[in-house]
Design an enzyme around this catalytic site. Structure first.
Site, PDB file in Angstrom:
ATOM      1  N   GLY A  11      18.255 -79.132  65.808  1.00 47.76           N
ATOM      2  CA  GLY A  11      19.712 -79.125  65.944  1.00 47.76           C
ATOM      3  C   GLY A  11      20.249 -80.525  66.194  1.00 47.76           C
ATOM      4  O   GLY A  11      19.489 -81.499  66.281  1.00 47.76           O
ATOM      5  N   VAL A  13      21.717 -81.874  68.881  1.00 47.50           N
ATOM      6  CA  VAL A  13      21.284 -82.433  70.168  1.00 47.50           C
ATOM      7  C   VAL A  13      19.761 -82.472  70.226  1.00 47.50           C
ATOM      8  O   VAL A  13      19.166 -83.462  70.666  1.00 47.50           O
ATOM      9  CB  VAL A  13      21.868 -81.604  71.337  1.00 47.50           C
ATOM     10  CG1 VAL A  13      21.392 -82.163  72.673  1.00 47.50           C
ATOM     11  CG2 VAL A  13      23.389 -81.587  71.286  1.00 47.50           C
ATOM     12  N   THR A  62      25.356 -71.327  67.185  1.00 46.41           N
ATOM     13  CA  THR A  62      26.550 -72.163  67.357  1.00 46.41           C
ATOM     14  C   THR A  62      27.650 -71.908  66.310  1.00 46.41           C
ATOM     15  O   THR A  62      28.640 -72.626  66.284  1.00 46.41           O
ATOM     16  CB  THR A  62      26.162 -73.651  67.315  1.00 46.41           C
ATOM     17  OG1 THR A  62      25.476 -73.905  66.090  1.00 46.41           O
ATOM     18  CG2 THR A  62      25.261 -74.025  68.483  1.00 46.41           C
ATOM     19  N   TYR A  99      22.179 -76.124  77.525  1.00 45.39           N
ATOM     20  CA  TYR A  99      23.536 -76.571  77.170  1.00 45.39           C
ATOM     21  C   TYR A  99      24.461 -75.379  77.007  1.00 45.39           C
ATOM     22  O   TYR A  99      24.131 -74.404  76.341  1.00 45.39           O
ATOM     23  CB  TYR A  99      23.509 -77.385  75.862  1.00 45.39           C
ATOM     24  CG  TYR A  99      22.695 -78.641  76.015  1.00 45.39           C
ATOM     25  CD1 TYR A  99      23.270 -79.807  76.498  1.00 45.39           C
ATOM     26  CD2 TYR A  99      21.326 -78.631  75.737  1.00 45.39           C
ATOM     27  CE1 TYR A  99      22.504 -80.952  76.682  1.00 45.39           C
ATOM     28  CE2 TYR A  99      20.559 -79.768  75.923  1.00 45.39           C
ATOM     29  CZ  TYR A  99      21.155 -80.925  76.391  1.00 45.39           C
ATOM     30  OH  TYR A  99      20.391 -82.045  76.592  1.00 45.39           O
ATOM     31  N   TYR A 125      31.278 -66.122  70.793  1.00 48.51           N
ATOM     32  CA  TYR A 125      30.399 -67.263  71.096  1.00 48.51           C
ATOM     33  C   TYR A 125      30.520 -67.639  72.573  1.00 48.51           C
ATOM     34  O   TYR A 125      29.508 -67.775  73.274  1.00 48.51           O
ATOM     35  CB  TYR A 125      30.794 -68.436  70.195  1.00 48.51           C
ATOM     36  CG  TYR A 125      30.151 -69.752  70.584  1.00 48.51           C
ATOM     37  CD1 TYR A 125      28.802 -69.989  70.342  1.00 48.51           C
ATOM     38  CD2 TYR A 125      30.907 -70.771  71.185  1.00 48.51           C
ATOM     39  CE1 TYR A 125      28.218 -71.202  70.702  1.00 48.51           C
ATOM     40  CE2 TYR A 125      30.337 -71.982  71.540  1.00 48.51           C
ATOM     41  CZ  TYR A 125      28.992 -72.187  71.298  1.00 48.51           C
ATOM     42  OH  TYR A 125      28.413 -73.386  71.658  1.00 48.51           O
ATOM     43  N   LYS A 129      27.634 -67.486  75.519  1.00 52.82           N
ATOM     44  CA  LYS A 129      27.217 -68.692  76.257  1.00 52.82           C
ATOM     45  C   LYS A 129      27.397 -68.482  77.761  1.00 52.82           C
ATOM     46  O   LYS A 129      26.559 -68.914  78.559  1.00 52.82           O
ATOM     47  CB  LYS A 129      28.010 -69.919  75.785  1.00 52.82           C
ATOM     48  CG  LYS A 129      27.756 -70.348  74.355  1.00 52.82           C
ATOM     49  CD  LYS A 129      26.318 -70.741  74.051  1.00 52.82           C
ATOM     50  CE  LYS A 129      25.911 -72.036  74.694  1.00 52.82           C
ATOM     51  NZ  LYS A 129      24.516 -72.425  74.286  1.00 52.82           N
ATOM     52  N   TRP A 150      32.607 -80.217  71.660  1.00 55.09           N
ATOM     53  CA  TRP A 150      32.860 -80.776  70.319  1.00 55.09           C
ATOM     54  C   TRP A 150      31.774 -81.774  69.880  1.00 55.09           C
ATOM     55  O   TRP A 150      32.031 -82.965  69.692  1.00 55.09           O
ATOM     56  CB  TRP A 150      34.214 -81.471  70.292  1.00 55.09           C
ATOM     57  CG  TRP A 150      35.385 -80.595  70.543  1.00 55.09           C
ATOM     58  CD1 TRP A 150      35.406 -79.295  71.003  1.00 55.09           C
ATOM     59  CD2 TRP A 150      36.768 -80.968  70.380  1.00 55.09           C
ATOM     60  NE1 TRP A 150      36.699 -78.852  71.123  1.00 55.09           N
ATOM     61  CE2 TRP A 150      37.550 -79.849  70.757  1.00 55.09           C
ATOM     62  CE3 TRP A 150      37.401 -82.127  69.968  1.00 55.09           C
ATOM     63  CZ2 TRP A 150      38.940 -79.868  70.718  1.00 55.09           C
ATOM     64  CZ3 TRP A 150      38.789 -82.160  69.935  1.00 55.09           C
ATOM     65  CH2 TRP A 150      39.539 -81.032  70.301  1.00 55.09           C
TER      66      TRP A 150
HETATM   67  N1  LIG Z   1      28.193 -77.996  68.450  1.00 51.10           N
HETATM   68  C1  LIG Z   1      29.126 -78.065  69.392  1.00 51.10           C
HETATM   69  O1  LIG Z   1      30.261 -78.502  69.151  1.00 51.10           O
HETATM   70  C2  LIG Z   1      28.808 -77.613  70.800  1.00 51.10           C
HETATM   71  C3  LIG Z   1      29.795 -77.734  71.780  1.00 51.10           C
HETATM   72  C4  LIG Z   1      29.493 -77.361  73.079  1.00 51.10           C
HETATM   73  C5  LIG Z   1      28.243 -76.881  73.385  1.00 51.10           C
HETATM   74  N2  LIG Z   1      27.308 -76.746  72.426  1.00 51.10           N
HETATM   75  C6  LIG Z   1      25.982 -76.229  72.799  1.00 51.10           C
HETATM   76  O2  LIG Z   1      25.074 -77.310  72.757  1.00 51.10           O
HETATM   77  C7  LIG Z   1      23.793 -76.860  72.311  1.00 51.10           C
HETATM   78  C8  LIG Z   1      23.332 -77.689  71.136  1.00 51.10           C
HETATM   79  O3  LIG Z   1      24.320 -77.593  70.116  1.00 51.10           O
HETATM   80  P1  LIG Z   1      24.074 -78.249  68.678  1.00 51.10           P
HETATM   81  O4  LIG Z   1      25.404 -78.549  68.109  1.00 51.10           O
HETATM   82  O5  LIG Z   1      23.038 -79.321  68.765  1.00 51.10           O
HETATM   83  O6  LIG Z   1      23.468 -76.991  67.919  1.00 51.10           O
HETATM   84  P2  LIG Z   1      23.028 -76.885  66.385  1.00 51.10           P
HETATM   85  O7  LIG Z   1      23.052 -78.221  65.740  1.00 51.10           O
HETATM   86  O8  LIG Z   1      23.764 -75.767  65.774  1.00 51.10           O
HETATM   87  O9  LIG Z   1      21.478 -76.485  66.522  1.00 51.10           O
HETATM   88  C9  LIG Z   1      21.122 -75.242  66.994  1.00 51.10           C
HETATM   89  C10 LIG Z   1      19.636 -75.194  67.073  1.00 51.10           C
HETATM   90  O10 LIG Z   1      19.267 -73.872  67.495  1.00 51.10           O
HETATM   91  C11 LIG Z   1      18.264 -73.411  66.612  1.00 51.10           C
HETATM   92  N3  LIG Z   1      18.277 -71.958  66.533  1.00 51.10           N
HETATM   93  C12 LIG Z   1      19.299 -71.143  66.217  1.00 51.10           C
HETATM   94  N4  LIG Z   1      18.895 -69.866  66.194  1.00 51.10           N
HETATM   95  C13 LIG Z   1      17.575 -69.894  66.519  1.00 51.10           C
HETATM   96  C14 LIG Z   1      16.569 -68.893  66.649  1.00 51.10           C
HETATM   97  N5  LIG Z   1      16.831 -67.598  66.431  1.00 51.10           N
HETATM   98  N6  LIG Z   1      15.334 -69.278  66.988  1.00 51.10           N
HETATM   99  C15 LIG Z   1      15.029 -70.577  67.193  1.00 51.10           C
HETATM  100  N7  LIG Z   1      15.924 -71.562  67.064  1.00 51.10           N
HETATM  101  C16 LIG Z   1      17.188 -71.224  66.730  1.00 51.10           C
HETATM  102  C17 LIG Z   1      18.579 -74.051  65.277  1.00 51.10           C
HETATM  103  O11 LIG Z   1      17.472 -73.981  64.412  1.00 51.10           O
HETATM  104  P3  LIG Z   1      17.658 -74.198  62.832  1.00 51.10           P
HETATM  105  O12 LIG Z   1      17.823 -75.684  62.647  1.00 51.10           O
HETATM  106  O13 LIG Z   1      16.395 -73.686  62.254  1.00 51.10           O
HETATM  107  O14 LIG Z   1      18.859 -73.425  62.415  1.00 51.10           O
HETATM  108  C18 LIG Z   1      18.920 -75.464  65.747  1.00 51.10           C
HETATM  109  O15 LIG Z   1      17.746 -76.196  65.999  1.00 51.10           O
HETATM  110  C19 LIG Z   1      23.954 -75.363  72.023  1.00 51.10           C
HETATM  111  O16 LIG Z   1      23.541 -74.638  73.150  1.00 51.10           O
HETATM  112  C20 LIG Z   1      25.450 -75.191  71.845  1.00 51.10           C
HETATM  113  O17 LIG Z   1      25.880 -73.887  72.190  1.00 51.10           O
HETATM  114  C21 LIG Z   1      27.548 -77.106  71.142  1.00 51.10           C
END
Ligand SMILES: NC(=O)c1ccc[n+]([C@@H]2O[C@H](COP(=O)([O-])OP(=O)(O)OC[C@H]3O[C@@H](n4cnc5c(N)ncnc54)[C@H](OP(=O)(O)O)[C@@H]3O)[C@@H](O)[C@H]2O)c1
Length: 305
Positions: A11, A13, A62, A99, A125, A129, A150
């Site tokens: 992902g 992060v 996400t 996170y 979502y 969370k 974000w």
């Molecule tokens: N994006 C935002 O704007 C945002 C904002 C606030 C908080 N957050 C939180 O911050 C954290 C990191 O966010 P991010 O944006 O880095 O997330 P991201 O880029 O969407 O990555 C999500 C990760 O979770 C993995 N994943 C999803 N479903 C899975 C499953 N069933 N089994 C194993 N792995 C799985 C994905 O694997 P694949 O690569 O194989 O899909 C990917 O590695 C999350 O907890 C998110 O809720 C995100």
């Protein structure tokens, strides 16, 4: 040597955490093919086999809009799975880093949210969370839950990459100016996580929720305008960029309702650990500088990234 188990290494992060966490100990980093979070027994098995002192969960469901039609899957990944990780962390005496999001709030306050403010998520979502936060707290394990905001990076799908693409495809981009948050570069988030772990080690007394995102606040419109302006300035192509104009959330309905005020107060993490992420404009500049080094696409050829 400290063993760190990183879950969700592909992902935004998770990818950055691979390099930020490596100097802190022996890093075991897993992707979805190595650990599927929809299978709770596999989570227990992976954690028991690695026997880490620190578990960092960067995985999450996400897709904010898609979650409205996949609530069970979102709940499994965002709440059940972190709950299982927390139980295993408690069993091992390990620290769990996780996170969460500013979307646990309903956005109705007229000031930035502090950690003690009552969550009231508006969408599936956010609900999943919040359930994840609560499952971790209920386990009794030592934990840090970082509520981020974000997030963008040069990989996966995110607001910055979408704006950069659309800015070359369209003449005009209408972006909401009534949603406020702190746009955060995944690399800064990963580096702040590592800095905190270096400072805290196993500070179980400081377990809990921390707001962690870029300094300052922007509307989606401010953010989009800055993205397009920066890209145009840095690109060899000065024409053919969309004009960004403000619109409202009411005029731009999406399947998942978003909080309007997603601004979080980050003073707790500064007070307790001395961690303060750079201002969002600074992070965006650093992101573009990194994009120039790593992709060459925008700058060398004038093509869209
Ligand atoms: N994006 C935002 O704007 C945002 C904002 C606030 C908080 N957050 C939180 O911050 C954290 C990191 O966010 P991010 O944006 O880095 O997330 P991201 O880029 O969407 O990555 C999500 C990760 O979770 C993995 N994943 C999803 N479903 C899975 C499953 N069933 N089994 C194993 N792995 C799985 C994905 O694997 P694949 O690569 O194989 O899909 C990917 O590695 C999350 O907890 C998110 O809720 C995100």
């Amino acid at each position: 040597m400290t063993t760190i188990l990183l879950i969700g290494k592909t992902g935004q992060v998770g990818w950055e955490l691979q390099s930020s966490l490596a100097p802190l100990g022996r890093l075991i980093a897993l992707d979805r093919t190595q650990l599927d979070l929809t299978r709770s027994p596999s989570i227990r098995k992976a954690i028991r086999s690695a026997s880490p002192e620190i578990i960092v969960n960067a995985a999450g469901y996400t897709a904010v809009d898609k979650a409205e039609t996949e609530p069970d899957l979102a709940m499994q990944v965002n709440a059940t799975a972190p709950g299982v990780m927390a139980e295993e962390a408690a069993r091992l005496g390990a620290l769990l880093v996780h996170y969460s999001t500013d979307y646990v709030f309903d956005g109705t306050l007229s000031r930035p949210y502090v950690e003690e403010d009552e969550p009231n998520p508006l969408n599936v979502y956010g609900k999943t969370k919040l359930a994840g936060e609560r499952a971790i707290a209920a386990s009794g394990c030592a934990h840090f839950i970082f509520r981020a905001s974000w997030i963008y990076s040069n990989r996966c799908t995110n607001f910055v990459l979408t704006m950069l693409r659309l800015a070359r495809e369209r003449k005009e981009l209408a972006v909401v100016d009534d949603q406020i948050g702190s746009p955060s570069w995944a690399r800064d988030l990963a580096q702040s996580t590592a800095a905190l772990l270096r400072a805290a080690k196993r500070a179980t007394d400081e377990s809990g929720i921390y707001h962690l995102s870029a300094g300052g606040y922007a509307s989606r419109y401010d953010f989009a305008a800055k993205i397009v302006e920066t890209a145009r300035l840095l690109s060899s192509e000065k024409t053919g960029w969309a004009t960004v104009r403000p619109t409202t959330t009411a005029q731009y309905p999406l399947p998942a309702k978003r909080p309007l005020n997603a601004a979080t107060d980050k003073s707790r993490i500064r007070r307790v650990f001395g961690i303060e992420m750079p201002a969002w404009e600074t992070q965006l500049r650093s992101f573009f500088a990194d994009l120039a080094r790593t992709s060459r696409v925008l700058y060398a050829t004038g093509n869209r990234p």
